[in-house]
Motif scaffolding. Structure first.
Motif, PDB file in Angstrom:
ATOM      1  N   TRP A  61       0.964  -1.055   0.065  1.00  0.00           N
ATOM      2  CA  TRP A  61       0.026  -0.071   0.040  1.00  0.00           C
ATOM      3  C   TRP A  61       1.069   1.323   0.186  1.00  0.00           C
ATOM      4  O   TRP A  61       1.614   1.627   1.113  1.00  0.00           O
ATOM      5  N   SER A  62       0.848   1.916  -1.127  1.00  0.00           N
ATOM      6  CA  SER A  62       1.661   3.497  -0.935  1.00  0.00           C
ATOM      7  C   SER A  62       0.635   4.365  -0.668  1.00  0.00           C
ATOM      8  O   SER A  62       0.091   5.112  -1.403  1.00  0.00           O
ATOM      9  N   GLY A  63       0.891   4.478   0.524  1.00  0.00           N
ATOM     10  CA  GLY A  63      -0.084   5.651   1.125  1.00  0.00           C
ATOM     11  C   GLY A  63       0.497   6.797   1.989  1.00  0.00           C
ATOM     12  O   GLY A  63       1.617   6.500   2.750  1.00  0.00           O
ATOM     13  N   GLY A  64       0.125   7.922   1.771  1.00  0.00           N
ATOM     14  CA  GLY A  64       0.823   9.086   2.443  1.00  0.00           C
ATOM     15  C   GLY A  64       2.140   9.146   2.157  1.00  0.00           C
ATOM     16  O   GLY A  64       3.090   9.731   3.074  1.00  0.00           O
ATOM     17  N   GLY A  65       2.889   8.898   1.028  1.00  0.00           N
ATOM     18  CA  GLY A  65       4.269   8.803   0.660  1.00  0.00           C
ATOM     19  C   GLY A  65       5.079   7.819   1.418  1.00  0.00           C
ATOM     20  O   GLY A  65       6.249   8.057   1.357  1.00  0.00           O
ATOM     21  N   ARG A  66       4.539   6.810   1.896  1.00  0.00           N
ATOM     22  CA  ARG A  66       5.145   5.671   2.455  1.00  0.00           C
ATOM     23  C   ARG A  66       4.806   4.343   1.810  1.00  0.00           C
ATOM     24  O   ARG A  66       3.626   4.223   1.576  1.00  0.00           O
ATOM     25  N   GLU A  67       5.737   3.539   1.914  1.00  0.00           N
ATOM     26  CA  GLU A  67       5.557   2.061   1.244  1.00  0.00           C
ATOM     27  C   GLU A  67       4.857   1.296   2.540  1.00  0.00           C
ATOM     28  O   GLU A  67       5.727   1.262   3.534  1.00  0.00           O
ATOM     29  N   LEU A  68       3.815   0.821   2.859  1.00  0.00           N
ATOM     30  CA  LEU A  68       3.205   0.129   3.711  1.00  0.00           C
ATOM     31  C   LEU A  68       2.797  -1.407   3.370  1.00  0.00           C
ATOM     32  O   LEU A  68       2.539  -1.596   2.086  1.00  0.00           O
ATOM     33  N   THR A  69       2.850  -2.367   4.398  1.00  0.00           N
ATOM     34  CA  THR A  69       2.493  -3.586   4.176  1.00  0.00           C
ATOM     35  C   THR A  69       1.191  -3.751   4.906  1.00  0.00           C
ATOM     36  O   THR A  69       0.937  -3.613   6.153  1.00  0.00           O
ATOM     37  N   LEU A  70       0.011  -4.009   4.269  1.00  0.00           N
ATOM     38  CA  LEU A  70      -1.380  -4.043   4.666  1.00  0.00           C
ATOM     39  C   LEU A  70      -1.727  -5.558   4.747  1.00  0.00           C
ATOM     40  O   LEU A  70      -1.658  -6.317   3.864  1.00  0.00           O
ATOM     41  N   ILE A  71      -2.353  -6.129   5.892  1.00  0.00           N
ATOM     42  CA  ILE A  71      -2.751  -7.367   6.021  1.00  0.00           C
ATOM     43  C   ILE A  71      -4.373  -7.297   6.096  1.00  0.00           C
ATOM     44  O   ILE A  71      -4.687  -6.501   7.011  1.00  0.00           O
ATOM     45  N   ASP A  72      -5.175  -7.974   5.549  1.00  0.00           N
ATOM     46  CA  ASP A  72      -6.550  -8.200   5.839  1.00  0.00           C
ATOM     47  C   ASP A  72      -7.042  -9.485   6.820  1.00  0.00           C
ATOM     48  O   ASP A  72      -6.781 -10.463   6.091  1.00  0.00           O
ATOM     49  N   SER A  73      -7.457  -9.306   7.843  1.00  0.00           N
ATOM     50  CA  SER A  73      -7.621 -10.197   8.864  1.00  0.00           C
ATOM     51  C   SER A  73      -9.083 -10.743   8.668  1.00  0.00           C
ATOM     52  O   SER A  73      -9.687 -10.283   7.990  1.00  0.00           O
ATOM     53  N   PRO A  74      -9.347 -12.111   8.639  1.00  0.00           N
ATOM     54  CA  PRO A  74     -10.638 -12.636   8.782  1.00  0.00           C
ATOM     55  C   PRO A  74     -11.586 -11.709   9.605  1.00  0.00           C
ATOM     56  O   PRO A  74     -11.253 -11.460  10.738  1.00  0.00           O
ATOM     57  N   GLY A  75     -12.757 -11.650   9.113  1.00  0.00           N
ATOM     58  CA  GLY A  75     -13.954 -10.932   9.848  1.00  0.00           C
ATOM     59  C   GLY A  75     -14.135 -11.586  10.955  1.00  0.00           C
ATOM     60  O   GLY A  75     -14.454 -12.810  11.137  1.00  0.00           O
ATOM     61  N   THR A  76     -14.441 -10.969  12.104  1.00  0.00           N
ATOM     62  CA  THR A  76     -14.551 -11.569  13.546  1.00  0.00           C
ATOM     63  C   THR A  76     -15.545 -10.807  14.359  1.00  0.00           C
ATOM     64  O   THR A  76     -15.529  -9.373  14.176  1.00  0.00           O
ATOM     65  N   TYR A  77     -16.360 -11.081  15.230  1.00  0.00           N
ATOM     66  CA  TYR A  77     -17.251 -10.192  16.098  1.00  0.00           C
ATOM     67  C   TYR A  77     -16.364 -10.153  17.408  1.00  0.00           C
ATOM     68  O   TYR A  77     -16.802  -9.399  17.943  1.00  0.00           O
ATOM     69  N   SER A  78     -15.533 -11.034  17.587  1.00  0.00           N
ATOM     70  CA  SER A  78     -14.899 -11.145  19.220  1.00  0.00           C
ATOM     71  C   SER A  78     -13.421 -11.716  18.897  1.00  0.00           C
ATOM     72  O   SER A  78     -12.963 -12.344  17.988  1.00  0.00           O
TER      73      SER A  78
END
Length: 664
Positions: A61-78
């Protein structure tokens, strides 16, 4: 104790590196995965969490002028884990997953239409002591329902930055990126349940979790969390809403009706079945024809140019490698259509309703209603059905469903059913074919009952808890991105395996073992392929078809079930009957040769041997493409176990059918 809300410390046990790790956390259906897809685009990888079948998607993820690593975790309620998916989220946040560390920042995604439910999870996230940013989705839908969530007030209450985002239309993404980059420096901490009031110097309860503290122990005080949720909701004005009938409520009166809703569900399943069979078929034929036509012609010209025309190298390239590539490319449109249909159903909000309607039926085999879709699709083709299991949110259910899908009788097996039924039972061929499909359903039920004992999941005993999202128009760019990304993942993950297996099959048929033939110019009966089939065929003597022609055809069925009939015709050197034509199958030379050989190998019980053969075709290991996808879904070890187990099951069933049938 110093208050970390007031002066964030740089030393938090999480080392900021050139590519900080950001984790998205949220309930199912809050737009978290849509946000992930928008932020990362095509720069994504999907892997299983170590020791599980739970998917973790990560991307640049190239966001705000920085290279970031984004992880999408499984959806959970708790974070009080009761399933493998929830456990992975908890371990991801605490850095307990093998080969990972604590994330540098959490982006908590809240649903404005169900803020209290989202806040419950957020209150638990605050106990991890991780810096956080909050992204609020569905604000437009919430306003239509009479609820306005003031992000400025919410930010003040939570003590962290809050950004309104609309991932479906790409609004608020730049603001989120800038906020995240800034937060990596300021390290804002959530003021969660029991948090101190920093301005008054109170004790800070949101310090990072110490090694001696159990995260679960710190979250068992559920009353504190619920009180906090009520308090935050009241402060931001989301504690109550105007009671009125929404558009989704009106539609659900029909779609959740026990009669009308089931009728609509059957219609949706039929449309999905058609999409993966009739609709996809012309595109698949075009893709395969493109390889068999222009690509093959180009390869022939190239081999002629270098003086290899007519050689075994040319045969390997054309009949081995390119044939495999043609099969792979023919499946890509099918997979894209399947993923596109799933994305449309999910993004529109209907998928949850379908699961609710089918839940009672699926619970009989230890699954919930969400598993009905891949199992139905499996009767069209096992490959997209396995792909559909990735939409199941429960890891145990994904595993069980992926193991059951190969027991559904795909359309490719139908040509074999018609040939054998018409050749041996011309007056009852339709009944025999129908019986195969009934047998497939019974195998799925029996397999589900057995697998629920092996893959125990305590959540399967609980009532299905589903949040029914508001209906909405699917975002075109979103569903196309999801479908394209998943189809590409199939191409990369399963494609290589398919090409290798088809090339190996070419080698078996191209190598002579008798007769002094040249490589790649070998009659079937003189090839290594036939030699192996002849060596294996005694295994089927108890099932009544100890004949190398039948065994060779079953071996070819590992590549693709629709090739079984062609392989039989090739081994007997007769014409193949017209596809799905009962009359042609009954009167064909191939049918006559099969009757003669089966009568001989079975000691005069050709009919019983024929039924046993059909049962084996129904139950044995799926085609190479399906195995490759199963490996991608389940991993190599479990796929191999399933491969062996299904072969053993098919053999036992075939033997039992013949031994019983030969008594009559």
């Amino acid at each position: 104790m110093s208050c970390s809300h007031c002066e964030p410390s740089d030393n938090r046990g999480t080392v900021l590196v050139d590519s900080p790790t950001i984790v998205l956390v949220g309930n199912p259906n809050v737009g978290k995965s849509t946000l992930f897809n928008k932020l990362t685009g095509a720069h994504q990888t999907i892997r299983n969490a170590p020791g599980t079948t739970v998917d973790l998607s990560s991307g640049g993820w190239s966001g705000g002028g920085r290279e970031l690593t984004l992880i999408d975790s499984p959806g959970t309620y708790s974070l009080l884990a009761r399933s493998a998916d929830e456990e992975v989220v908890t371990e991801l946040l605490t850095g307990e997953i093998e080969g990972s560390k604590k994330p540098d920042l959490v982006v908590a995604v809240l649903d404005a239409t169900a803020l209290q439910r989202s806040l419950y999870l957020l209150g638990q996230v605050s106990k991890t002591g991780l810096p956080a940013v909050v992204a609020v989705t569905m604000t437009d839908v919430a306003r239509a329902e009479g609820v306005t969530v003031d992000s400025t007030v919410l930010s003040k209450v939570l003590s962290v930055p809050v950004v309104d985002v609309d991932p479906r239309h790409g609004r608020g993404l730049e603001a989120l990126a800038d906020t995240v980059v800034k937060a990596l420096g300021t390290q804002p901490l959530l003021r969660g349940p029991g948090a101190c009031n920093c301005a008054h110097g109170g004790q800070c309860c949101n310090d990072p979790v110490k090694d001696s503290d159990s995260l679960v122990d710190r979250m068992v005080e559920a009353d504190d969390v619920f009180d906090w949720v009520e308090d935050v909701s009241a402060q931001v004005g989301a504690g109550s809403r105007r009671v009125e009938t929404t558009f989704s409520d009106k539609v659900d009166r029909v779609l959740l009706n026990p009669v009308a809703g089931l009728a609509v569900l059957l219609g949706v399943l039929w449309a999905l079945f058609q999409a993966t069979t009739a609709v996809a078929a012309p595109v698949m034929e075009w893709a395969e024809g493109f390889v068999a036509g222009p690509v093959t012609d180009g390869a022939l010209w190239l081999t002629g140019l270098v003086g290899l025309s007519g050689s075994w190298v040319e045969s390997l390239l054309i009949d081995g490698v390119l044939a495999g590539i043609g099969v792979v490319l023919s499946f890509v449109p099918l997979m894209f259509i399947m993923f596109l249909a799933l994305a449309l159903l999910e993004d529109s909000g209907y998928l949850a309703r379908a699961a609710l309607l089918a839940d009672r039926l699926m619970r009989a085999i230890g699954l919930d209603g969400r598993a009905v879709l891949p199992l139905i699709v499996g009767f069209g083709c096992n490959l997209p059905a396995l792909a559909a299991t990735k939409s199941l949110p429960n890891a145990a259910h994904r595993t069980v469903t992926a193991l059951l899908v190969p027991l559904t009788s795909c359309a490719a097996r139908l040509t074999v059913y018609i040939l054998i039924a018409a050749a041996f039972f011309p007056n009852h061929a339709g009944t025999v074919v129908f019986g195969m499909y009934v047998g497939s359903v019974l195998l799925v039920i029996a397999g589900g009952l057995l697998l629920r004992l092996i893959f125990k999941d305590t959540s399967s005993a609980d009532p299905l808890f589903l949040v029914l999202p508001s209906y909405q128009r699917p975002g075109v760019s979103t569903v196309l991105l999801i479908a394209g990304r998943r189809a590409l993942a199939f191409l990369k993950g399963a494609g290589v395996t398919i090409v290798i297996m088809l090339t190996l099959m070419w080698c078996l048929m191209a190598i002579p073992v008798r007769g002094g033939h040249d490589i790649a110019d070998v009659p079937v009966e003189d090839s290594l392929y036939a030699e192996i089939a002849d060596s294996v065929s005694p295994v089927f003597a108890p099932a009544g078809f100890d004949d190398w022609h039948a065994t060779a055809a079953l071996m070819t069925g590992f590549v693709a079930k629709e090739t079984v009939v062609a392989a039989l015709a090739q081994s007997y050197q007769v014409d193949e009957p017209a596809e799905n034509d009962y009359a042609d199958a009954e009167g064909s030379d191939l049918g006559a040769r099969l009757r003669a050989d089966f009568d001989e190998s079975s000691g005069g019980h050709g009919g019983a041997a024929a039924i046993a053969f059909l049962v084996f075709v129904l139950a044995y290991t799926p085609c190479a493409a399906t195995l490759a996808e199963q490996k991608r879904v389940l991993g190599g070890k479990l796929t191999f176990v399933a491969f062996v187990a299904q072969l053993a099951l098919a053999w036992l069933l075939a033997v039992a059918v013949f031994q019983i049938g030969s008594l009559f």
